[in-house]
Design an enzyme around this catalytic site. Structure first.
Site, PDB file in Angstrom:
ATOM      1  N   ARG A  94     -43.882  36.706   7.150  1.00 25.43           N
ATOM      2  CA  ARG A  94     -44.472  35.384   7.351  1.00 25.43           C
ATOM      3  C   ARG A  94     -44.565  34.669   6.015  1.00 25.43           C
ATOM      4  O   ARG A  94     -44.592  35.312   4.970  1.00 25.43           O
ATOM      5  CB  ARG A  94     -45.869  35.512   7.983  1.00 25.43           C
ATOM      6  CG  ARG A  94     -45.856  36.174   9.353  1.00 25.43           C
ATOM      7  CD  ARG A  94     -47.268  36.246   9.943  1.00 25.43           C
ATOM      8  NE  ARG A  94     -47.833  34.938  10.177  1.00 25.43           N
ATOM      9  CZ  ARG A  94     -47.648  34.218  11.282  1.00 25.43           C
ATOM     10  NH1 ARG A  94     -46.924  34.697  12.275  1.00 25.43           N
ATOM     11  NH2 ARG A  94     -48.191  33.025  11.409  1.00 25.43           N
ATOM     12  N   HIS A 125     -70.957  65.221  17.118  1.00 25.71           N
ATOM     13  CA  HIS A 125     -69.955  66.034  17.815  1.00 25.71           C
ATOM     14  C   HIS A 125     -70.073  65.780  19.312  1.00 25.71           C
ATOM     15  O   HIS A 125     -71.186  65.658  19.813  1.00 25.71           O
ATOM     16  CB  HIS A 125     -70.212  67.518  17.524  1.00 25.71           C
ATOM     17  CG  HIS A 125     -69.281  68.434  18.245  1.00 25.71           C
ATOM     18  ND1 HIS A 125     -67.974  68.620  17.851  1.00 25.71           N
ATOM     19  CD2 HIS A 125     -69.454  69.199  19.371  1.00 25.71           C
ATOM     20  CE1 HIS A 125     -67.383  69.462  18.686  1.00 25.71           C
ATOM     21  NE2 HIS A 125     -68.268  69.837  19.619  1.00 25.71           N
TER      22      HIS A 125
HETATM   23  P1  NAI Z   1     -43.485  42.646   7.337  1.00 24.17           P
HETATM   24  O1  NAI Z   1     -43.391  42.097   5.978  1.00 24.17           O
HETATM   25  O2  NAI Z   1     -44.554  43.615   7.686  1.00 24.17           O
HETATM   26  O3  NAI Z   1     -42.074  43.342   7.710  1.00 24.17           O
HETATM   27  C1  NAI Z   1     -40.845  42.651   7.708  1.00 24.17           C
HETATM   28  C2  NAI Z   1     -39.702  43.648   7.587  1.00 24.17           C
HETATM   29  O4  NAI Z   1     -38.464  42.976   7.866  1.00 24.17           O
HETATM   30  C3  NAI Z   1     -39.551  44.239   6.200  1.00 24.17           C
HETATM   31  O5  NAI Z   1     -39.669  45.645   6.287  1.00 24.17           O
HETATM   32  C4  NAI Z   1     -38.139  43.805   5.761  1.00 24.17           C
HETATM   33  O6  NAI Z   1     -37.457  44.791   5.023  1.00 24.17           O
HETATM   34  C5  NAI Z   1     -37.437  43.562   7.087  1.00 24.17           C
HETATM   35  N1  NAI Z   1     -36.285  42.643   7.045  1.00 24.17           N
HETATM   36  C6  NAI Z   1     -36.181  41.447   6.398  1.00 24.17           C
HETATM   37  N2  NAI Z   1     -34.960  40.882   6.618  1.00 24.17           N
HETATM   38  C7  NAI Z   1     -34.273  41.737   7.434  1.00 24.17           C
HETATM   39  C8  NAI Z   1     -32.940  41.713   8.028  1.00 24.17           C
HETATM   40  N3  NAI Z   1     -32.084  40.703   7.857  1.00 24.17           N
HETATM   41  N4  NAI Z   1     -32.555  42.768   8.809  1.00 24.17           N
HETATM   42  C9  NAI Z   1     -33.420  43.805   9.020  1.00 24.17           C
HETATM   43  N5  NAI Z   1     -34.669  43.865   8.475  1.00 24.17           N
HETATM   44  C10 NAI Z   1     -35.098  42.848   7.706  1.00 24.17           C
HETATM   45  O7  NAI Z   1     -43.509  41.354   8.287  1.00 24.17           O
HETATM   46  P2  NAI Z   1     -44.045  41.137   9.774  1.00 24.17           P
HETATM   47  O8  NAI Z   1     -43.926  42.378  10.569  1.00 24.17           O
HETATM   48  O9  NAI Z   1     -43.315  39.928  10.235  1.00 24.17           O
HETATM   49  O10 NAI Z   1     -45.590  40.806   9.570  1.00 24.17           O
HETATM   50  C11 NAI Z   1     -46.001  39.732   8.707  1.00 24.17           C
HETATM   51  C12 NAI Z   1     -47.429  39.909   8.249  1.00 24.17           C
HETATM   52  O11 NAI Z   1     -48.310  39.651   9.314  1.00 24.17           O
HETATM   53  C13 NAI Z   1     -47.771  41.320   7.773  1.00 24.17           C
HETATM   54  O12 NAI Z   1     -47.453  41.523   6.424  1.00 24.17           O
HETATM   55  C14 NAI Z   1     -49.240  41.360   8.007  1.00 24.17           C
HETATM   56  O13 NAI Z   1     -49.888  40.861   6.865  1.00 24.17           O
HETATM   57  C15 NAI Z   1     -49.491  40.409   9.167  1.00 24.17           C
HETATM   58  N6  NAI Z   1     -49.786  41.161  10.394  1.00 24.17           N
HETATM   59  C16 NAI Z   1     -50.874  41.985  10.465  1.00 24.17           C
HETATM   60  C17 NAI Z   1     -51.126  42.710  11.600  1.00 24.17           C
HETATM   61  C18 NAI Z   1     -52.305  43.629  11.652  1.00 24.17           C
HETATM   62  O14 NAI Z   1     -53.233  43.467  10.874  1.00 24.17           O
HETATM   63  N7  NAI Z   1     -52.327  44.618  12.534  1.00 24.17           N
HETATM   64  C19 NAI Z   1     -50.263  42.642  12.767  1.00 24.17           C
HETATM   65  C20 NAI Z   1     -49.177  41.765  12.591  1.00 24.17           C
HETATM   66  C21 NAI Z   1     -48.964  41.055  11.450  1.00 24.17           C
END
Ligand code: NAI
Length: 478
Positions: A271, A444
């Site tokens: 993001r 427990h």
């Molecule tokens: P992310 O940064 O966690 O993962 C994105 C992944 O996409 C990376 O591992 C990257 O290597 C890969 N990638 C990039 N370009 C690519 C390509 N062309 N082909 C294949 N892989 C590629 O991003 P995500 O999952 O979109 O989440 C964004 C943010 O949203 C997170 O960093 C987090 O801060 C937040 N979030 C938090 C959650 C929680 O607290 N449970 C849940 C969902 C999101």
């Protein structure tokens, strides 16, 4: 023209919390929102995804564990329309609750789109037309949006972001997920449980790289594969084309071009902050090279009386960090002497099983001047509650300084990791030692006992396991 002490822009978990706290402190407060109260988190992020995860966890347990427990369930099926409506009702309830809280605290809620015309005035477009809003202080809490990559333009029909994936009418037969990070894995896990054939393409060498302890990730990767998700690392998605009704995704996998067939593509490659909107650079706000608005420890930008919090103000992009900053910024504006000084921001990934962490990894401990560590690890398989839940995969790992026994990091993969981590946050914030955790009586039979036993394991004397030295660390722990 309306005039306020505080005007908050963006009603996500950063903005609405800042508005409520400002009003509690006696400041005349307005909040402006262009879409829905609660922002991405409540409407198209954390809350709907947790609703889908809860429903599909229930489905999976009914399909896989019920019979072992002696419960026969026949004819299990998913009514997608009903599931979608229920998910929406959860979001609506939460968003409605935010509206009531704002109203109850006498915050003026203005639905519309704001632009800065100067550093002291906003122009607001709403259903009532154009109006000007002036305030002594502005809090920018306008969040982030999904990153797009060349070759994959999201249309929420074939190429979905998390927003489209959380609102599907039908279960897609084949899904290719691009990006094995937080969002990609949370959504892929539940789509697989609904019956989709799911392939995850991750460009890096590992899933959740940099987001979680690598040992925890291994447990999740094993479960993903066991549940039938195809996982490819070093797989860089390049483009797709439509042949008939099939979307053919081309990716470079370990240096070789390969094609993957899909009915839907899920794009979850990160993001980015919404700092290119609202004329922020025109009013002179300093924005860093990654697009985050630069703030100091009181969330002040370089422009007097303008503050920024949440995703737009830097990593980690997590709702609870935004809310913490929301309270802080309101108190700073009200004249309290506060700075951002949290020792840790916990992180939870709602995969199956969940991963949660607080504090540092082993590597980070070393780079922060703690070369010698005590590490305890205790498996959920040895915990009575976990066995009775049929949720034995995973462990708790506690990392402490070897000399002082002060807890530096806690990493959990397993059942209820998301709820268990709060004890670790408290321990780290209070500078607790392994003994503090080990000598606190844990009830427990609960999953929380694993935290206590892990602290005991780090001290070399857990009861419900044979204490062996962890690889690389001598039995000198004892
Ligand atoms: P992310 O940064 O966690 O993962 C994105 C992944 O996409 C990376 O591992 C990257 O290597 C890969 N990638 C990039 N370009 C690519 C390509 N062309 N082909 C294949 N892989 C590629 O991003 P995500 O999952 O979109 O989440 C964004 C943010 O949203 C997170 O960093 C987090 O801060 C937040 N979030 C938090 C959650 C929680 O607290 N449970 C849940 C969902 C999101």
């Amino acid at each position: 023209m309306s005039q306020y002490d505080v005007c908050v822009i963006g009603a996500g978990p950063g903005g609405y919390v800042a508005a409520i706290r400002s009003a509690q402190l006696g400041l005349k407060t307005a909040i402006i929102e262009r879409e829905a109260l609660g922002g991405v988190c409540l409407n198209v992020g954390c809350i709907p995804s947790k609703a889908m995860i809860a429903a599909t966890h229930f489905l999976h347990k009914a399909q896989h564990d019920a019979e072992t427990m002696g419960i026969k369930i026949s004819d299990i099926s998913v009514d997608m329309k009903k599931l979608k409506n229920w998910k929406q009702s959860v979001c609506d309830k939460m968003s409605g609750g935010v509206g009531q809280l704002l109203k109850g605290n006498k915050v003026d809620v203005i639905m519309g789109e704001a632009q800065f015309v100067s550093s002291t005035e906003l122009s607001l477009k709403s259903s009532k037309g154009q109006q000007a809003v002036r305030a002594k202080n502005f809090i920018i809490a306008t969040g982030s949006r999904p990153i797009e990559i060349p070759g994959f333009k999201p249309d929420e029909k074939e190429v979905l972001t998390s927003t489209g994936a959380l609102d599907l009418e039908k279960i897609p037969k084949r899904v290719v997920t691009i990006g094995g990070g937080y969002i990609g894995l949370e959504i892929s896990s539940y789509l697989r449980k609904l019956g989709s054939e799911v392939t995850v393409l991750e460009a890096g060498g590992a899933l959740l790289s940099g987001a979680a302890d690598p040992d925890c990730v291994k447990v999740v990767e094993r479960r993903l594969k066991k549940n039938g998700v195809n996982v490819f690392t070093k797989a860089f998605a390049k483009s797709f084309k439509k042949t008939g009704s099939t979307l053919k995704v081309t990716a470079e996998v370990n240096g070789k071009m390969e094609t993957f067939d899909a009915d839907k593509i899920l794009l979850t490659v990160g993001r980015k902050p919404n700092s290119d909107q609202m004329n922020l650079s025109k009013i002179g706000l300093n924005i860093d090279e990654r697009g985050f608005v630069k703030v100091n420890a009181q969330m002040k930008t370089n422009v007097p009386h303008i503050y920024a919090i949440g995703d737009i103000a830097g990593q980690p992009m997590l709702a609870h960090k935004a809310s913490h900053e929301g309270v802080l910024v309101a108190e700073v504006i009200a004249g309290h002497n506060r700075v951002y000084d949290a020792k840790t921001v916990p992180a939870v990934i709602f995969t199956d099983p969940e991963i949660a962490s607080a504090g540092w990894t082993e590597e980070e401990c070393k780079s922060h001047g703690h070369p010698d560590l005590k590490i305890g690890k205790f498996s959920f398989a040895a915990n009575g509650r976990a066995v009775s839940l049929m949720e034995t995969d995973g462990f708790v790992k506690i990392i402490a300084d070897k000399k002082t026994n002060i807890v530096l990091g806690v990493h959990i993969v397993g059942p209820e990791a998301s709820n268990l981590i709060s004890e670790a946050v408290l321990a780290i914030e209070m500078g607790a030692t392994l003994e503090d955790l080990a000598l606190s009586i844990h009830p427990h039979p609960t999953l929380g006992e694993v935290m206590m036993e892990t602290a005991d394991a780090a001290l070399g004397h857990a009861i419900h396991m044979i204490n062996r030295p962890l690889s690389g660390s001598p039995r000198a722990n004892a």
